[in-house]
Write an enzyme that holds these catalytic residues in place. Structure first.
Site, short mmCIF file in Angstrom:
data_model
loop_
_atom_site.label_atom_id
_atom_site.label_comp_id
_atom_site.label_asym_id
_atom_site.label_seq_id
_atom_site.Cartn_x
_atom_site.Cartn_y
_atom_site.Cartn_z
N LYS A 51 -10.34 -0.54 10.57
CA LYS A 51 -10.51 -1.75 9.75
C LYS A 51 -11.04 -2.90 10.60
CE LYS A 51 -7.56 -0.19 6.30
NZ LYS A 51 -8.01 0.26 4.99
N HIS B 59 0.88 -1.18 0.00
CA HIS B 59 0.00 0.00 0.00
C HIS B 59 0.91 1.23 0.00
CE1 HIS B 59 -2.71 2.98 1.90
NE2 HIS B 59 -3.71 2.20 1.57
N CYS C 99 -4.91 2.84 -3.60
CA CYS C 99 -3.70 3.35 -2.91
C CYS C 99 -2.54 2.38 -3.08
CB CYS C 99 -3.95 3.58 -1.42
SG CYS C 99 -5.08 4.90 -1.10
N ASP D 187 3.16 -4.45 7.84
CA ASP D 187 1.94 -3.65 7.66
C ASP D 187 0.76 -4.61 7.78
OD1 ASP D 187 -0.29 -2.39 6.74
OD2 ASP D 187 0.57 -1.67 4.86
N GLN E 76 -4.62 -4.73 6.84
CA GLN E 76 -5.69 -5.64 6.41
C GLN E 76 -5.69 -6.91 7.26
OE1 GLN E 76 -8.07 -5.06 4.13
NE2 GLN E 76 -7.24 -3.04 3.69
C1 LIG Z 1 -2.51 -2.75 3.45
C2 LIG Z 1 -2.78 -1.36 3.95
N1 LIG Z 1 -1.77 -0.64 4.49
C3 LIG Z 1 -1.95 0.59 4.97
C4 LIG Z 1 -3.19 1.20 4.93
C5 LIG Z 1 -3.34 2.57 5.47
O1 LIG Z 1 -4.23 2.60 6.56
P1 LIG Z 1 -4.70 4.00 7.17
O2 LIG Z 1 -5.19 4.81 6.00
O3 LIG Z 1 -5.79 3.62 8.11
O4 LIG Z 1 -3.53 4.62 7.83
C6 LIG Z 1 -4.26 0.51 4.36
C7 LIG Z 1 -5.59 1.14 4.23
O5 LIG Z 1 -6.35 0.84 3.34
C8 LIG Z 1 -4.06 -0.80 3.87
O6 LIG Z 1 -5.05 -1.50 3.32
#
Ligand SMILES: Cc1ncc(COP(=O)(O)O)c(C=O)c1O
Length: 399
Positions: free
Chosen positions: A219, A115, A356, A193, A196
């Site tokens: 999430k 992401h 993203c 990370d 998800q």
């Molecule tokens: C795999 C992954 N990493 C990071 C993020 C970023 O999360 P946040 O926008 O809540 O900081 C997301 C959000 O969709 C995600 O799906």
């Protein structure tokens, strides 16, 4: 046994009989009544946390939440749970916190599975430090190429920042195995990370042996604006604070400042108390459910959709190698945004675009895809609503 109807009843969203069919839980999950009640209680009370003698009740709930997260992740201690505003801020806290440890010529490894929260943060960090950035390829099964990882690991590798579960295809990386490889061939710090992963899997941060792990409460049915950075105390202690200010200090005078111990050292300023207390209520409420059974239900709905989509002409699925509650697809010669617009007009919430994750989309060879993401509160009726809307949208677009 998990009862999806009973679970769905916990979400006030569904009280509206006209509610949009929600198939975008990978973006953000719906919120249960338990969260709303706890948030209301907090805003009807007074005070802050860790500030005054009278704010004991709020402070106890706030620290109870930290303890619940520790239990959720099997973190080393409550002190290894740091509140952030979300995954993005948690990753930035690590990247910023390690600036002093990464020198020109050092190496950082990320992958095409990332992401932007991970990809962009480490790309910019590498630039700032003069470090070399390696972007691991993912194979046709969307799994990180292990031989590419092996080839990149060396004594100069300072950080490997990995995606656990993809928000694009739902693919789960074999995180434990990857971290074992990294440990064998480098001294690198490993960040996972888990944005998800947190809503799909039981995670044991000590077992997977991650130095840092990040996720967002929203999430996992929790509030927006609150997230967690956790990991090994030894690694967290290496981080220079991202923010300076109140409550992160032990002693301040005109000539010298000393910082507080973890976790407070990384939590400057008045925290998002409503967020933490709301998340505490969500974590308590979630204890009655079995995450594996919940996941099984969501995956079964997604699998059914995948099977049905396979019968549609010119539908291209980007499936994960393991069962997943995410359906990533498109129709050749139809713009994803056009289809998503028609679906939204028919009250179907799905995601269209780059999610993203532009490097991932480039790997898929596409400028956009559609994504459905199922959650345990979805029912068979949601699947039927989706296909009714899909058929009429396709009929319109193919006229
Ligand atoms: C795999 C992954 N990493 C990071 C993020 C970023 O999360 P946040 O926008 O809540 O900081 C997301 C959000 O969709 C995600 O799906």
């Amino acid at each position: 046994m998990f009862n999806p109807q009973q679970f769905r009843l916990q979400f006030p969203y569904f009280r509206d009989t006209q509610a949009v069919t929600y198939l975008d839980s990978a973006a953000t999950a719906l919120k249960p009544q338990a969260l709303i009640d706890a948030t209301l209680d907090f805003y009807q009370s007074s005070g802050s946390v860790h500030r005054s003698q009278y704010d004991e009740k709020q402070t106890a709930l706030y620290e109870q939440a930290r303890h619940r997260v520790r239990t959720l992740l099997n973190a080393e201690s409550d002190n290894a749970v740091i509140w952030t505003s979300g995954t993005t801020q948690a990753i930035n806290t690590v990247a910023n916190g390690l600036l002093a440890h990464i020198k020109a010529g050092d190496e950082i490894i990320i992958s095409e599975a990332d992401h932007h929260a991970n990809f962009v943060t480490w790309t910019e960090t590498a630039k700032k430090c003069g470090a070399k950035l390696h972007i691991l390829p993912i194979g046709d099964d969307w799994l990180i190429d292990k031989s590419a990882l092996l080839a990149r690991l060396n004594p100069k590798t300072k950080v490997v920042a990995l995606n656990f579960v993809s928000n694009v295809t739902g693919t789960q990386q074999p995180i434990e195995e990857l971290i074992t490889l990294i440990r064998r061939h480098s001294q690198a710090l490993v960040l996972v990370d888990a944005a998800q992963a947190i809503s799909h899997l039981a995670i044991d941060v000590q077992k997977i042996d991650a130095d840092f792990i990040a996720f967002s409460a929203h999430k996992l049915y929790g509030p927006n604006g609150i997230g967690v950075l956790s990991g090994k105390l030894k690694a967290l202690e290496m981080l220079e604070p991202l923010n300076f200010g109140g409550k992160m200090v032990a002693r301040v005078d005109k000539t010298a400042i000393s910082f507080a111990e973890l976790p407070y050292r990384l939590e400057a300023g008045t925290p998002n108390i409503a967020g933490v207390i709301g998340f505490n209520a969500v974590l308590e409420w979630l204890q009655q459910y079995d995450i594996a059974q919940m996941e099984q239900h969501a995956v079964a709905l997604a699998q059914q959709v995948k099977n049905r989509l396979k019968t549609y002409a010119q539908c291209r699925l980007f499936d994960s190698p393991q069962p997943s509650s995410v359906v990533c697809f498109l129709f050749e010669h139809i713009h994803c945004a056009d289809l998503a617009t028609l679906m939204a007009e028919q009250h179907i919430a799905l995601r269209s675009g780059v999610h993203c994750a532009q490097p991932y989309l480039a790997r898929l060879g596409r400028s956009a895809t559609l994504r459905l993401s199922f959650a345990p509160y979805n029912l068979q009726q949601d699947v039927e609503n989706f296909f009714v809307a899909l058929d009429s949208s396709l009929a319109l677009l193919r006229e």
